[in-house]
Write a protein that holds these residues in place. Structure first.
Motif, PDB file in Angstrom:
ATOM      1  N   PHE A  79      38.782 -32.159  26.441  1.00  0.00           N
ATOM      2  CA  PHE A  79      40.138 -31.742  26.104  1.00  0.00           C
ATOM      3  C   PHE A  79      40.129 -30.663  25.028  1.00  0.00           C
ATOM      4  CE2 PHE A  79      43.633 -32.109  23.065  1.00  0.00           C
ATOM      5  CZ  PHE A  79      44.703 -31.760  23.880  1.00  0.00           C
ATOM      6  N   ALA A  80      39.412 -30.899  23.937  1.00  0.00           N
ATOM      7  CA  ALA A  80      39.403 -29.959  22.812  1.00  0.00           C
ATOM      8  C   ALA A  80      38.845 -28.603  23.212  1.00  0.00           C
ATOM      9  CB  ALA A  80      38.610 -30.543  21.648  1.00  0.00           C
ATOM     10  N   THR A  81      37.778 -28.613  23.992  1.00  0.00           N
ATOM     11  CA  THR A  81      37.160 -27.356  24.434  1.00  0.00           C
ATOM     12  C   THR A  81      38.124 -26.529  25.278  1.00  0.00           C
ATOM     13  OG1 THR A  81      34.956 -28.357  24.412  1.00  0.00           O
ATOM     14  CG2 THR A  81      35.234 -26.354  25.710  1.00  0.00           C
ATOM     15  N   GLY A 104      45.750 -40.094  19.861  1.00  0.00           N
ATOM     16  CA  GLY A 104      45.309 -39.664  18.533  1.00  0.00           C
ATOM     17  C   GLY A 104      43.917 -39.077  18.498  1.00  0.00           C
ATOM     18  N   LEU A 105      42.986 -39.643  19.272  1.00  0.00           N
ATOM     19  CA  LEU A 105      41.618 -39.138  19.256  1.00  0.00           C
ATOM     20  C   LEU A 105      41.558 -37.712  19.791  1.00  0.00           C
ATOM     21  CD1 LEU A 105      38.634 -39.609  18.712  1.00  0.00           C
ATOM     22  CD2 LEU A 105      38.434 -40.574  21.016  1.00  0.00           C
ATOM     23  N   TYR A 106      42.280 -37.434  20.869  1.00  0.00           N
ATOM     24  CA  TYR A 106      42.313 -36.073  21.415  1.00  0.00           C
ATOM     25  C   TYR A 106      42.818 -35.100  20.352  1.00  0.00           C
ATOM     26  CZ  TYR A 106      41.586 -37.511  26.308  1.00  0.00           C
ATOM     27  OH  TYR A 106      41.060 -37.993  27.483  1.00  0.00           O
ATOM     28  N   ALA A 107      43.903 -35.484  19.679  1.00  0.00           N
ATOM     29  CA  ALA A 107      44.484 -34.616  18.655  1.00  0.00           C
ATOM     30  C   ALA A 107      43.517 -34.403  17.499  1.00  0.00           C
ATOM     31  CB  ALA A 107      45.793 -35.213  18.158  1.00  0.00           C
ATOM     32  N   LYS A 108      42.861 -35.458  17.072  1.00  0.00           N
ATOM     33  CA  LYS A 108      41.950 -35.347  15.930  1.00  0.00           C
ATOM     34  C   LYS A 108      40.769 -34.436  16.238  1.00  0.00           C
ATOM     35  CE  LYS A 108      39.180 -37.992  12.638  1.00  0.00           C
ATOM     36  NZ  LYS A 108      38.689 -39.317  12.223  1.00  0.00           N
ATOM     37  N   ILE A 109      40.178 -34.589  17.418  1.00  0.00           N
ATOM     38  CA  ILE A 109      39.038 -33.758  17.791  1.00  0.00           C
ATOM     39  C   ILE A 109      39.435 -32.285  17.783  1.00  0.00           C
ATOM     40  CG2 ILE A 109      37.386 -33.216  19.622  1.00  0.00           C
ATOM     41  CD1 ILE A 109      36.871 -35.867  18.237  1.00  0.00           C
ATOM     42  N   LEU A 110      40.623 -31.977  18.302  1.00  0.00           N
ATOM     43  CA  LEU A 110      41.086 -30.592  18.360  1.00  0.00           C
ATOM     44  C   LEU A 110      41.480 -30.061  16.985  1.00  0.00           C
ATOM     45  CD1 LEU A 110      42.005 -28.039  19.866  1.00  0.00           C
ATOM     46  CD2 LEU A 110      44.219 -29.167  20.243  1.00  0.00           C
ATOM     47  N   LEU A 111      42.314 -30.813  16.268  1.00  0.00           N
ATOM     48  CA  LEU A 111      42.905 -30.310  15.021  1.00  0.00           C
ATOM     49  C   LEU A 111      41.947 -30.325  13.843  1.00  0.00           C
ATOM     50  CD1 LEU A 111      46.426 -31.997  15.220  1.00  0.00           C
ATOM     51  CD2 LEU A 111      45.760 -29.720  16.009  1.00  0.00           C
ATOM     52  N   TYR A 112      41.066 -31.329  13.805  1.00  0.00           N
ATOM     53  CA  TYR A 112      40.199 -31.494  12.644  1.00  0.00           C
ATOM     54  C   TYR A 112      38.735 -31.155  12.926  1.00  0.00           C
ATOM     55  CZ  TYR A 112      44.213 -33.650  10.413  1.00  0.00           C
ATOM     56  OH  TYR A 112      45.457 -33.877   9.874  1.00  0.00           O
ATOM     57  N   GLY A 113      38.453 -30.771  14.170  1.00  0.00           N
ATOM     58  CA  GLY A 113      37.118 -30.299  14.485  1.00  0.00           C
ATOM     59  C   GLY A 113      36.043 -31.357  14.466  1.00  0.00           C
ATOM     60  N   VAL A 114      36.408 -32.615  14.670  1.00  0.00           N
ATOM     61  CA  VAL A 114      35.424 -33.691  14.632  1.00  0.00           C
ATOM     62  C   VAL A 114      34.648 -33.721  15.949  1.00  0.00           C
ATOM     63  CG1 VAL A 114      35.073 -36.163  14.356  1.00  0.00           C
ATOM     64  CG2 VAL A 114      36.891 -35.019  13.096  1.00  0.00           C
ATOM     65  N   LYS A 115      33.345 -33.788  15.865  1.00  0.00           N
ATOM     66  CA  LYS A 115      32.492 -33.837  17.046  1.00  0.00           C
ATOM     67  C   LYS A 115      32.184 -35.282  17.420  1.00  0.00           C
ATOM     68  CE  LYS A 115      28.069 -32.249  18.917  1.00  0.00           C
ATOM     69  NZ  LYS A 115      26.795 -31.570  18.607  1.00  0.00           N
ATOM     70  N   LEU A 116      32.441 -35.613  18.675  1.00  0.00           N
ATOM     71  CA  LEU A 116      32.149 -36.963  19.142  1.00  0.00           C
ATOM     72  C   LEU A 116      30.671 -37.100  19.496  1.00  0.00           C
ATOM     73  CD1 LEU A 116      35.085 -37.889  21.533  1.00  0.00           C
ATOM     74  CD2 LEU A 116      34.626 -38.787  19.265  1.00  0.00           C
ATOM     75  N   PRO A 117      30.082 -38.253  19.222  1.00  0.00           N
ATOM     76  CA  PRO A 117      28.681 -38.478  19.598  1.00  0.00           C
ATOM     77  C   PRO A 117      28.538 -38.609  21.116  1.00  0.00           C
ATOM     78  CG  PRO A 117      29.633 -40.477  18.699  1.00  0.00           C
ATOM     79  CD  PRO A 117      30.648 -39.399  18.488  1.00  0.00           C
TER      80      PRO A 117
END
Length: 317
Positions: A79-81, A104-117
């Motif tokens: 989603f973020a990509t 929320g997880l989709y939004a966080k990955i996009l907005l805050y740049g957090v990389k999922l393992p």
């Protein structure tokens, strides 16, 4: 210039009114909407996920709506990509992108740049099977303690989190605490984030009203069509709120319409509570607002003022 155009994020729990607000805002500034809803992206779940109507989709361009078949894989990283590319394209056309949804997880990955393992089904399956034995599960815990003591402490005897932490270590060879969940925001996004959170009792009322409306508007018939597909054998079905209860109702396991509605209302309320907690804890830079204190027009004016949009849009035209 394009990096100065903000990304407006309007987020919140289910039934908080974010979709209605986003649509009204998009019409006012001739914008486009990026859906941040992990279920609305799938075809055939329109009523149960409160997908925008065909008329609304024609009025305002939407992304990540009715895009995938039920059995297609999708996650927060994908989603973020894709969303970043869409946002860049919208900005190049001198429009303001609006992100809206409740995942929320989709939004966080996009907005805050957090990389999922990363994940590995085989490793995860093997660990889950081993964990069924008390002796083997103790060995799993001991291995995690040795390789990532901090993750073991953070898991707090949560079996699922312990298995996931060890899965990541076995994939990467590195502890989760050293490599993931670190914030690396993209400065080009220029985020202006708003989260709509009603008082709990008001949100429960809104959930109740919306549940009855959705059931009366064809949610049961929509579920009948899904039963004829492979929907209930897919991972998507386990995440889609309400559909399983409706299937149970159709089989006769839930006896009355009122019992069905109440089960969905209770389940949705619990989910909304988790969403509310997530947004408060995981989105530290957001403006949190109680929609009961404003009309939609007043909220839109607040958002426009916060983003300095009238002045910016004048320059872009």
């Amino acid at each position: 210039m394009y990096s100065k155009i903000p990304l407006l994020a309007i987020l919140g729990p289910t039934a908080s009114g974010k979709s209605s607000l986003s649509l009204k805002l998009a019409k006012r500034i001739n914008s486009e909407i990026i859906s941040c809803d992990s279920m609305q992206i799938y075809k055939g779940l329109n009523i149960g996920t409160a997908t925008p109507s065909k008329k609304q989709l024609k009025e305002i361009p939407h992304y990540f709506i009715n895009s995938l078949e039920i059995n297609q894989k999708f996650d927060a990283n994908i989603f973020a990509t894709r969303a970043k590319k869409i946002i860049a394209d919208i900005k190049k056309r001198k429009k303001v992108p609006i992100l809206t949804g409740g995942t929320g997880l989709y939004a966080k990955i996009l907005l805050y740049g957090v990389k999922l393992p990363p994940s590995n089904k085989k490793i995860a399956s093997d660990l889950l099977e081993l964990s069924k034995s008390k002796i083997s599960y103790k060995k799993i815990c001991d291995e995690l303690k040795k390789k990532d003591l901090q993750s073991f402490k953070d898991a707090k005897k949560n079996k699922r989190r312990i298995l996931r932490a060890l899965e990541i270590i076995r994939i990467t060879g590195k502890p989760i605490s050293n490599n993931f969940n670190k914030s690396i925001p993209d400065p080009d996004l220029n985020i202006k984030e708003w989260i709509l959170i009603h008082p709990p009792e008001k949100l429960r009322q809104r959930i109740r009203e919306r549940t009855y409306e959705m059931l009366k508007n064809g949610w049961i018939e929509e579920t009948k069509k899904l039963i004829a597909t492979d929907f209930f054998s897919s991972p998507t079905a386990r995440q889609a709120l309400g559909y399983k209860y409706i299937a149970d109702y159709l089989k006769g396991d839930i006896k009355t319409f009122e019992e069905l509605a109440e089960k969905i209302i209770v389940m949705t309320g619990r989910y909304a509570k988790k969403q509310r907690t997530w947004f408060r804890n995981q989105h530290p830079k957001a403006n949190i607002v109680n929609p009961e204190e404003y009309s939609e027009d007043e909220l839109i004016n607040l958002i426009l003022k916060d983003a300095s949009l009238p002045k910016l849009m004048h320059k872009l035209i």
